[in-house]
Write a protein that holds these residues in place. Structure first.
Motif, PDB file in Angstrom:
ATOM      1  N   GLU A  15       0.822  -1.210   0.000  1.00 13.18           N
ATOM      2  CA  GLU A  15       0.000   0.000   0.000  1.00 13.18           C
ATOM      3  C   GLU A  15       0.855   1.258   0.000  1.00 13.18           C
ATOM      4  O   GLU A  15       0.499   2.263  -0.632  1.00 13.18           O
ATOM      5  N   GLU A  30       1.820   1.905  -3.537  1.00 13.60           N
ATOM      6  CA  GLU A  30       0.655   2.329  -4.310  1.00 13.60           C
ATOM      7  C   GLU A  30       0.293   3.785  -4.014  1.00 13.60           C
ATOM      8  O   GLU A  30      -0.051   4.554  -4.926  1.00 13.60           O
ATOM      9  N   LEU A  31       0.391   4.175  -2.746  1.00 14.17           N
ATOM     10  CA  LEU A  31       0.109   5.562  -2.380  1.00 14.17           C
ATOM     11  C   LEU A  31       1.140   6.509  -2.993  1.00 14.17           C
ATOM     12  O   LEU A  31       0.809   7.641  -3.361  1.00 14.17           O
ATOM     13  N   ILE A  58       0.088   7.328  -6.418  1.00 14.94           N
ATOM     14  CA  ILE A  58      -0.990   8.324  -6.393  1.00 14.94           C
ATOM     15  C   ILE A  58      -0.412   9.725  -6.189  1.00 14.94           C
ATOM     16  O   ILE A  58      -0.830  10.698  -6.837  1.00 14.94           O
ATOM     17  N   ILE A 102       1.297  10.917  -9.429  1.00 11.45           N
ATOM     18  CA  ILE A 102       0.309  11.335 -10.430  1.00 11.45           C
ATOM     19  C   ILE A 102      -0.326  12.661 -10.024  1.00 11.45           C
ATOM     20  O   ILE A 102      -0.555  13.549 -10.858  1.00 11.45           O
ATOM     21  N   GLY A 103      -0.612  12.812  -8.729  1.00 12.41           N
ATOM     22  CA  GLY A 103      -1.171  14.075  -8.247  1.00 12.41           C
ATOM     23  C   GLY A 103      -0.221  15.242  -8.466  1.00 12.41           C
ATOM     24  O   GLY A 103      -0.645  16.342  -8.854  1.00 12.41           O
ATOM     25  N   TRP A 126      -3.006   6.078 -14.194  1.00 10.30           N
ATOM     26  CA  TRP A 126      -3.601   5.525 -12.967  1.00 10.30           C
ATOM     27  C   TRP A 126      -4.272   4.185 -13.263  1.00 10.30           C
ATOM     28  O   TRP A 126      -4.084   3.212 -12.524  1.00 10.30           O
ATOM     29  N   TYR A 157      -1.891   1.211 -13.933  1.00  9.63           N
ATOM     30  CA  TYR A 157      -1.181   0.700 -12.760  1.00  9.63           C
ATOM     31  C   TYR A 157      -2.116  -0.041 -11.807  1.00  9.63           C
ATOM     32  O   TYR A 157      -1.794  -1.123 -11.314  1.00  9.63           O
ATOM     33  N   PHE A 158      -3.282   0.517 -11.543  1.00 13.28           N
ATOM     34  CA  PHE A 158      -4.137  -0.003 -10.478  1.00 13.28           C
ATOM     35  C   PHE A 158      -5.179  -1.015 -10.942  1.00 13.28           C
ATOM     36  O   PHE A 158      -5.897  -1.575 -10.119  1.00 13.28           O
TER      37      PHE A 158
END
Length: 227
Positions: A36, A39-40, A43, A46-47, A81, A84-85
């Motif tokens: 996790e 994965e964060l 994020i 990308i943000g 996104w 990847y997810f």
């Protein structure tokens, strides 16, 4: 000096951490938490790419071209996104959870410790290319090799990272992603010569088509994994 320090940090991340993870005594007690965190970080990357898009457009007059570039930039972020997810990440997390001892450690050090770096670097480099497109949104000239190289090179590096992560994590190569990687890399000369909006449109179309094809092709696998 910044480049040298970043290179040293990468050497530590890839070298020292990899060596100590394979031969040291540390262990991963929570595979869910470990996966996790990575994965964060995706994020966040990308943000930040969307933030860079906004910063690049902040001082420019609003125009149709600028709005179109902004929409395409958001589309590129959405495609990244999704790629990847969607499926592979879930399978990788499950495999990491099921592995134990040194097998879990090897999977974590390889797929996450090494495989994630080109994924993040690809996002950052693509954001640099999009920022170049934003800065020349209303220009009638070609995008140029620097911004085109960052844009297409970033997307290529991102797809290469996904391929490496998939290979190390779940032992698959992903033929659709490999094909998209080749197409994006081949798009670079055209992107350099074409107007900025057209150059970015080509990259976003490639990523969106890849996401759509994988969504259709792996529909049954996605349903099984998510169930």
């Amino acid at each position: 000096m910044q480049t040298a320090l970043f290179a040293a940090a990468i050497a530590v991340d890839w070298g020292v951490v990899y060596a100590t993870s394979r031969r040291g005594s540390w262990r991963i007690h929570s595979a869910e938490y470990f996966a996790e965190r990575y994965e964060l970080f995706i994020i966040i990357a990308i943000g930040e790419s969307l933030t860079a898009l906004g910063v690049g457009a902040a001082k420019l007059p609003v125009s149709v071209s600028l709005l179109a570039v902004a929409a395409l930039g958001v589309g590129a972020a959405m495609a990244m996104w999704w790629l990847y997810f969607d499926v592979v990440t879930l399978v990788a997390r499950r495999r990491l959870h099921e592995a134990a001892g040194e097998d879990r450690l090897a999977l974590a050090a390889g797929a996450y410790g090494v495989g994630h770096f080109p994924v993040v670097a690809g996002i950052v480099l693509t954001a640099l290319g999009i920022e170049g497109v934003v800065g020349h949104a209303d220009s009638g000239h070609g995008l140029g090799w620097f911004s085109a190289g960052a844009l297409c090179g970033g997307a290529t590096l991102y797809l290469a990272g996904l391929l490496l992560f998939g290979r190390l994590a779940v032992n698959v190569w992903g033929p659709f992603r490999l094909a998209a990687l080749v197409v994006v890399a081949a798009w670079t000369p055209a992107a350099a010569a074409l107007p900025p909006l057209a150059a970015l449109t080509g990259v976003v179309v490639i990523l969106a088509v890849l996401a759509a094809v994988e969504t259709w092709w792996f529909a049954e696998l996605r349903h099984t994994v998510r169930a």
